[in-house]
Design a protein around this motif. Structure first.
Motif, PDB file in Angstrom:
ATOM      1  N   GLU A 126      -4.262  -6.401  -1.729  1.00  0.00           N
ATOM      2  CA  GLU A 126      -5.525  -5.632  -1.617  1.00  0.00           C
ATOM      3  C   GLU A 126      -5.808  -5.229  -0.173  1.00  0.00           C
ATOM      4  O   GLU A 126      -6.201  -4.096   0.093  1.00  0.00           O
ATOM      5  N   ALA A 127      -5.580  -6.159   0.745  1.00  0.00           N
ATOM      6  CA  ALA A 127      -5.922  -5.896   2.153  1.00  0.00           C
ATOM      7  C   ALA A 127      -5.109  -4.721   2.699  1.00  0.00           C
ATOM      8  O   ALA A 127      -5.607  -3.939   3.528  1.00  0.00           O
ATOM      9  N   ASP A 128      -3.886  -4.556   2.209  1.00  0.00           N
ATOM     10  CA  ASP A 128      -3.026  -3.467   2.716  1.00  0.00           C
ATOM     11  C   ASP A 128      -3.536  -2.083   2.314  1.00  0.00           C
ATOM     12  O   ASP A 128      -3.077  -1.070   2.848  1.00  0.00           O
ATOM     13  N   LEU A 129      -4.481  -2.045   1.354  1.00  0.00           N
ATOM     14  CA  LEU A 129      -5.051  -0.741   0.960  1.00  0.00           C
ATOM     15  C   LEU A 129      -5.853  -0.138   2.112  1.00  0.00           C
ATOM     16  O   LEU A 129      -6.076   1.061   2.169  1.00  0.00           O
ATOM     17  N   ASN A 130      -6.287  -1.008   3.059  1.00  0.00           N
ATOM     18  CA  ASN A 130      -7.033  -0.519   4.228  1.00  0.00           C
ATOM     19  C   ASN A 130      -6.072  -0.210   5.376  1.00  0.00           C
ATOM     20  O   ASN A 130      -6.236  -0.719   6.474  1.00  0.00           O
ATOM     21  N   HIS A 131      -5.088   0.594   5.108  1.00  0.00           N
ATOM     22  CA  HIS A 131      -4.088   0.929   6.129  1.00  0.00           C
ATOM     23  C   HIS A 131      -4.695   1.871   7.172  1.00  0.00           C
ATOM     24  O   HIS A 131      -5.785   2.418   6.966  1.00  0.00           O
ATOM     25  N   ASP A 132      -3.970   2.091   8.266  1.00  0.00           N
ATOM     26  CA  ASP A 132      -4.494   2.999   9.303  1.00  0.00           C
ATOM     27  C   ASP A 132      -3.644   4.270   9.397  1.00  0.00           C
ATOM     28  O   ASP A 132      -3.487   4.843  10.459  1.00  0.00           O
ATOM     29  N   LEU A 133      -3.065   4.699   8.263  1.00  0.00           N
ATOM     30  CA  LEU A 133      -2.176   5.867   8.295  1.00  0.00           C
ATOM     31  C   LEU A 133      -2.907   7.159   7.963  1.00  0.00           C
ATOM     32  O   LEU A 133      -2.304   8.240   8.001  1.00  0.00           O
ATOM     33  N   GLY A 134      -4.199   7.051   7.644  1.00  0.00           N
ATOM     34  CA  GLY A 134      -4.997   8.242   7.324  1.00  0.00           C
ATOM     35  C   GLY A 134      -4.716   8.768   5.931  1.00  0.00           C
ATOM     36  O   GLY A 134      -3.901   8.200   5.181  1.00  0.00           O
ATOM     37  N   TYR A 135      -5.387   9.875   5.571  1.00  0.00           N
ATOM     38  CA  TYR A 135      -5.153  10.560   4.281  1.00  0.00           C
ATOM     39  C   TYR A 135      -4.975  12.043   4.536  1.00  0.00           C
ATOM     40  O   TYR A 135      -5.568  12.551   5.470  1.00  0.00           O
ATOM     41  N   PRO A 136      -4.168  12.752   3.732  1.00  0.00           N
ATOM     42  CA  PRO A 136      -3.349  12.177   2.664  1.00  0.00           C
ATOM     43  C   PRO A 136      -2.351  11.174   3.231  1.00  0.00           C
ATOM     44  O   PRO A 136      -1.970  11.247   4.404  1.00  0.00           O
ATOM     45  N   VAL A 137      -1.926  10.266   2.335  1.00  0.00           N
ATOM     46  CA  VAL A 137      -0.917   9.285   2.712  1.00  0.00           C
ATOM     47  C   VAL A 137       0.181   9.350   1.650  1.00  0.00           C
ATOM     48  O   VAL A 137      -0.065   9.825   0.536  1.00  0.00           O
TER      49      VAL A 137
END
Ligand SMILES: Nc1ncnc2c1ncn2[C@@H]1O[C@H](COP(=O)(O)OP(=O)(O)OP(=O)(O)O)[C@@H](O)[C@H]1O
Ligand SMILES: [Mg+2]
Length: 375
Positions: A126-137
């Motif tokens: 779940e925590a990895d859903l808050n990534h810092d790669l932006g959207y779209p991803v």
């Protein structure tokens, strides 16, 4: 030692297209493939009917060949490594394939070589859903993806959560979306002696993450061609690779190149070589893994386009009528894989058209697509 009995793990169209090269080089092809209807069954000198990852079948095949190569990477590497340590010759060597079979491992390998790639991370909880790669991803299955299956371009966190839950895999790759101006690819080869050759850089056009068209050559500055060739040389030599591989890349508006992925085998973006080149990617593959020289290629035209014929319905039709219409066009070469079942998105064949300009070929590609897609 003459290596002229070549085993191929995989019996799809990529193995089927080895036929003419094998005849020319007087090489016997032994194919491991699961089904009677698989395209390469009809051209093989001998078939071992077994799933791709069945290493026991590969052991049996090894008794009939001098060297084994791959048309597909859905193999069981640890099991094959046991065979390799007992003297079975695989080209590319299994150590060369090791960093390439899993998209996260590939990314990590490219990162280690300081090659330009999208930023990436793993999605495992779940925590990895808050990534810092932006959207779209971009979300990708780590293994067993192909033709866009297993690749998702995702707009927001809600969609990411939904698709991740639906896909139900314990570990997936997340990567930064690269807003490319075009996608490029290059086929390159290295033989047992370490000789390297590169084919031209091409432009690939994807729709819904599936390759539709390939234009040869890509219309890009020379400096970018040199850059892509340098990447191919680095990868071939770092991997001590033996065989042919394809590299897919992104080119941005400000002329930056990013590596997308390596396909460790012959590749759709090199199919044009069958008709445009005196030495096709399939011949180059057989030459590389049997220790033959890798000659420079001569070209039959200055430009070409390859168009994939993708299934658009579930059917058992062989589309004779459409095929005759396409074949009647000038400078046009149709390759039909003789698959008995058509499904949406399935690669059923491809067409290559040779020509003198990009403009002319863009027009002809549209004509082919309208013949193929008409009711
Ligand atoms: N990071 C990215 N940024 C933008 N587009 C991407 C990215 N990754 C993938 N794509 C798009 O999705 C397509 C398919 O992705 P990818 O090549 O990783 O998957 P694949 O299923 O292994 O492809 P193949 O058809 O080569 O087997 C790419 O050709 C590109 O159009
Ligand atoms: Mg790809």
């Amino acid at each position: 030692m003459v290596l002229n009995r070549v085993g191929i793990i995989g019996g799809g169209q990529l193995a089927w297209m080895l036929r003419d090269a094998a005849t020319k080089l007087n090489i016997k092809l032994i194919v491991q493939s699961p089904n009677q209807n698989d395209p390469a069954v009809s051209i093989a000198d001998h078939v071992i009917f077994a799933p791709i990852a069945d290493s026991f079948a590969t052991k049996n095949m090894s008794e009939l060949c001098d060297v084994i190569t791959f048309e597909n990477e859905f193999i069981d590497l640890p099991e094959l490594a046991i065979l390799e340590s007992n003297g079975v010759k695989f080209y590319p060597r299994l150590n060369s394939l090791k960093p390439l079979l899993d998209k996260f491992d590939q990314r990590s390998f490219f990162h280690g070589l300081n090659l330009p790639i999208p930023r990436f991370s793993l999605l495992e909880n779940e925590a990895d859903l808050n990534h810092d790669l932006g959207y779209p991803v971009v979300l990708k299955a780590r293994r067993h993806g192909y033709d866009g299956y297993g690749t998702f371009i995702i707009k927001n966190k809600q969609e990411l959560t939904e698709i991740w839950n639906r896909y139900n895999s314990p570990s997936m790759l997340l990567e930064e979306f690269i807003p490319f101006q075009q996608e490029l690819a290059i086929m390159a080869a290295r033989n047992i002696q370490g000789e390297v050759i590169c084919y031209p850089v091409v432009q690939t056009i994807q729709k819904d993450q599936v390759c539709r068209q390939v234009f040869v050559p890509a219309q890009i500055p020379d400096s970018i061609v040199k850059n892509v060739e340098a990447i191919a040389h680095t990868l071939l030599s770092k991997l001590e690779y033996v065989g042919v591989f394809g590299i897919e890349l992104f080119l941005t508006d400000d002329n930056r190149v990013f590596v997308n992925e390596i396909a460790p085998r012959t590749h759709n973006s090199g199919h044009y070589t069958l008709d445009m080149c005196d030495i096709s990617q399939f011949e180059m593959q057989l030459r590389a893994v049997t220790g033959l020289k890798l000659p420079e290629t001569n070209f039959n035209s200055s430009h070409s386009v390859m168009i994939n014929l993708l299934g658009y319905e579930t059917s058992n039709s062989d589309y004779q009528e459409k095929r005759s219409q396409i074949k009647a066009m000038s400078n046009t070469y149709l390759h039909w894989y003789n698959k008995t079942e058509s499904r949406k998105g399935r690669k059923l064949g491809h067409v290559t058209i040779l020509g003198n300009s990009r403009q002319e070929l863009e027009k002809k590609a549209l004509e082919i697509e309208s013949i193929w897609e008409q009711n």
